[in-house]
Design a protein around this motif. Structure first.
Motif, PDB file in Angstrom:
ATOM      1  N   ALA A  91     -33.131 -31.485  28.325  1.00  0.00           N
ATOM      2  CA  ALA A  91     -33.740 -30.213  27.939  1.00  0.00           C
ATOM      3  C   ALA A  91     -32.810 -29.354  27.092  1.00  0.00           C
ATOM      4  O   ALA A  91     -33.282 -28.541  26.278  1.00  0.00           O
ATOM      5  CB  ALA A  91     -34.170 -29.442  29.182  1.00  0.00           C
ATOM      6  N   VAL A  92     -31.496 -29.516  27.268  1.00  0.00           N
ATOM      7  CA  VAL A  92     -30.551 -28.625  26.562  1.00  0.00           C
ATOM      8  C   VAL A  92     -29.606 -29.412  25.659  1.00  0.00           C
ATOM      9  O   VAL A  92     -28.582 -28.871  25.237  1.00  0.00           O
ATOM     10  CB  VAL A  92     -29.736 -27.792  27.581  1.00  0.00           C
ATOM     11  N   ALA A  93     -29.933 -30.646  25.342  1.00  0.00           N
ATOM     12  CA  ALA A  93     -29.030 -31.467  24.530  1.00  0.00           C
ATOM     13  C   ALA A  93     -28.760 -30.832  23.170  1.00  0.00           C
ATOM     14  O   ALA A  93     -27.613 -30.811  22.694  1.00  0.00           O
ATOM     15  CB  ALA A  93     -29.609 -32.869  24.368  1.00  0.00           C
ATOM     16  N   ASP A  94     -29.792 -30.285  22.524  1.00  0.00           N
ATOM     17  CA  ASP A  94     -29.594 -29.684  21.209  1.00  0.00           C
ATOM     18  C   ASP A  94     -28.674 -28.472  21.282  1.00  0.00           C
ATOM     19  O   ASP A  94     -27.798 -28.279  20.422  1.00  0.00           O
ATOM     20  CB  ASP A  94     -30.942 -29.283  20.610  1.00  0.00           C
ATOM     21  N   ASP A 112     -28.129 -20.291  22.638  1.00  0.00           N
ATOM     22  CA  ASP A 112     -27.602 -21.595  23.029  1.00  0.00           C
ATOM     23  C   ASP A 112     -26.936 -21.543  24.405  1.00  0.00           C
ATOM     24  O   ASP A 112     -26.980 -22.523  25.161  1.00  0.00           O
ATOM     25  CB  ASP A 112     -26.583 -22.094  21.996  1.00  0.00           C
ATOM     26  N   VAL A 113     -26.319 -20.438  24.741  1.00  0.00           N
ATOM     27  CA  VAL A 113     -25.585 -20.330  26.004  1.00  0.00           C
ATOM     28  C   VAL A 113     -26.529 -20.183  27.189  1.00  0.00           C
ATOM     29  O   VAL A 113     -26.351 -20.825  28.227  1.00  0.00           O
ATOM     30  CB  VAL A 113     -24.600 -19.145  25.953  1.00  0.00           C
ATOM     31  N   VAL A 118     -28.748 -21.730  32.560  1.00  0.00           N
ATOM     32  CA  VAL A 118     -29.926 -21.961  33.409  1.00  0.00           C
ATOM     33  C   VAL A 118     -29.968 -23.415  33.882  1.00  0.00           C
ATOM     34  O   VAL A 118     -30.245 -23.698  35.059  1.00  0.00           O
ATOM     35  CB  VAL A 118     -31.211 -21.597  32.654  1.00  0.00           C
ATOM     36  N   ALA A 119     -29.685 -24.343  32.980  1.00  0.00           N
ATOM     37  CA  ALA A 119     -29.708 -25.763  33.345  1.00  0.00           C
ATOM     38  C   ALA A 119     -28.642 -26.080  34.377  1.00  0.00           C
ATOM     39  O   ALA A 119     -28.897 -26.774  35.372  1.00  0.00           O
ATOM     40  CB  ALA A 119     -29.517 -26.625  32.096  1.00  0.00           C
ATOM     41  N   ALA A 124     -27.118 -27.209  39.994  1.00  0.00           N
ATOM     42  CA  ALA A 124     -26.296 -26.817  41.143  1.00  0.00           C
ATOM     43  C   ALA A 124     -27.155 -26.473  42.352  1.00  0.00           C
ATOM     44  O   ALA A 124     -26.829 -26.838  43.489  1.00  0.00           O
ATOM     45  CB  ALA A 124     -25.409 -25.627  40.770  1.00  0.00           C
ATOM     46  N   LEU A 125     -28.271 -25.795  42.140  1.00  0.00           N
ATOM     47  CA  LEU A 125     -29.165 -25.441  43.240  1.00  0.00           C
ATOM     48  C   LEU A 125     -29.793 -26.688  43.856  1.00  0.00           C
ATOM     49  O   LEU A 125     -29.865 -26.833  45.091  1.00  0.00           O
ATOM     50  CB  LEU A 125     -30.253 -24.491  42.739  1.00  0.00           C
TER      51      LEU A 125
END
Length: 372
Positions: A91-94, A112-113, A118-119, A124-125
């Motif tokens: 989901a956050v690769a880009d 981007d941060v 969030v990911a 972690a959760l």
């Protein structure tokens, strides 16, 4: 188990301590009489050697069931975390690629941060929930096995799993409540410490930093013993939740009553069990760490000068896999041996305070004229 030996609360009737049921001497073990030992422990007051020996004997006789449940629980937790991490990465690769491609003087953009934060927080959760559930499963499975191990009766993986799963919500509630109660004094001390630190930093110079350090040290010294006292006071609660089908509050009350009068002994034996498990965990992880370093060096040797994140992940996969396997095997020991010792301390306290020995002897079908 016969005569409510499954094991309900309250004192039991039956022969007084001193000798075999119906004869003097059941518990004092005088006159040549010894407590029967149908399972992993003698059915009398336990010495430290009996407790530790019983824990090792349980691992030897019921290792397949215990480690099978542990492998299923922690392996499942690891699989869930890996899937969550893979989903989060896709989901956050880009965004991750853009941040890694920034120069040393470029600041990352907020768009981007934020997705990365969030990911990471989501993974972690998920990991925290998975660890809590798998640890609770082990805290539940160990007493389930001990119920049979003390009487020397066989059991199966499926029987242990079903019984542990049915009592897991109560054990989770017990463990979480115990942790929260034990952490209350520590949290209060840190809140006071932060308040004093803010007040000291708001003043100019002076002795503010020294006062902050002094208050922090005094707060730690004042609250750590209280937290340890509470932790030991409720340490038998998971066993009570399984053995007696107690809810979280009832199990904690039972633990408090059973620990009363034997707090220091329970603390010492529990710490010794933790130290044994810690040393064993370290020795188990060492070869896996060495293997991981070797595979990591081989994987990174072929990387170019500017590898992309995917290539780095592939190159380090051997190292990560080796460390995960080592951690999983070590965790099985850490999550099994100390709870075994705690469960046997629970049985010992009930033998000493509630005359449980004759009931267990009857449940194990020990002949009344048992002698050495």
């Amino acid at each position: 188990m016969a005569q409510d030996a499954g094991w309900g609360g309250g004192a039991y009737g039956g022969a007084p301590y001193g000798g075999p049921p119906g004869q003097p001497g059941w518990g004092g073990w005088g006159g040549g009489w010894m407590p029967p030992k149908p399972g992993v422990i003698p059915l009398g007051p336990l010495r430290i050697g009996d407790v530790l020996g019983g824990a090792f004997a349980t691992l030897g006789r019921y290792g397949k069931q215990l480690f099978g449940v542990g492998a299923a629980a922690y392996g499942g937790a690891l699989a869930v975390v890996l899937v969550a991490a893979a989903v989060a990465y896709s989901a956050v690769a880009d965004h991750l690629d853009r941040i890694l491609s920034l120069g040393s003087y470029e600041d990352p953009r907020a768009e981007d941060v934020v997705p990365l934060v969030v990911a990471f927080g989501s993974v972690a959760l998920v990991g925290l929930i998975a660890v809590v559930i798998s640890t609770a499963m082990m805290y539940t499975a160990v007493p389930v096995v001990l119920q049979e191990a003390v009487l020397g009766r066989p059991t199966t993986f499926s029987a242990v799993w079903r019984r542990a799963w049915s009592r897991m919500p109560a054990v989770i509630g017990t463990v979480v409540l115990t942790w929260l109660i034990a952490m209350v004094p520590v949290v209060l001390a840190w809140a006071c410490f932060l308040a004093v630190m803010v007040a000291a930093l708001s003043t100019d110079g002076g002795s503010g930093p020294a006062v902050v350090l002094l208050i922090g040290a005094l707060g730690t010294l004042a609250t750590a013993p209280l937290a340890i006292w509470l932790w030991v006071k409720f340490s038998l609660a998971p066993s009570a939740a399984v053995f007696e089908n107690q809810g979280p509050i009832g199990a904690m009350r039972r633990s408090s009553r059973l620990v009363r009068g034997d707090w220091w002994r329970i603390l010492g034996i529990t710490m010794l069990a933790g130290a044994i498990a810690g040393v064993a965990s370290y020795l188990i992880q060492m070869p896996f760490s060495l293997l991981g370093l070797f595979t990591g060096m081989l994987g990174t040797a072929n990387l170019g000068d500017d590898p992309n994140p995917a290539a780095v992940v592939v190159a380090m996969s051997g190292y990560v896999l080796s460390m995960l396997v080592g951690q999983l095997v070590a965790q099985l020991i850490v999550a099994t041996f100390p709870p075994l010792v705690t469960g046997l301390l629970y049985v010992d306290r009930r033998i000493r305070t509630e005359n449980l020995g004759p009931v267990l002897a009857e449940a194990a079908a020990v002949p009344p004229q048992y002698t050495t």
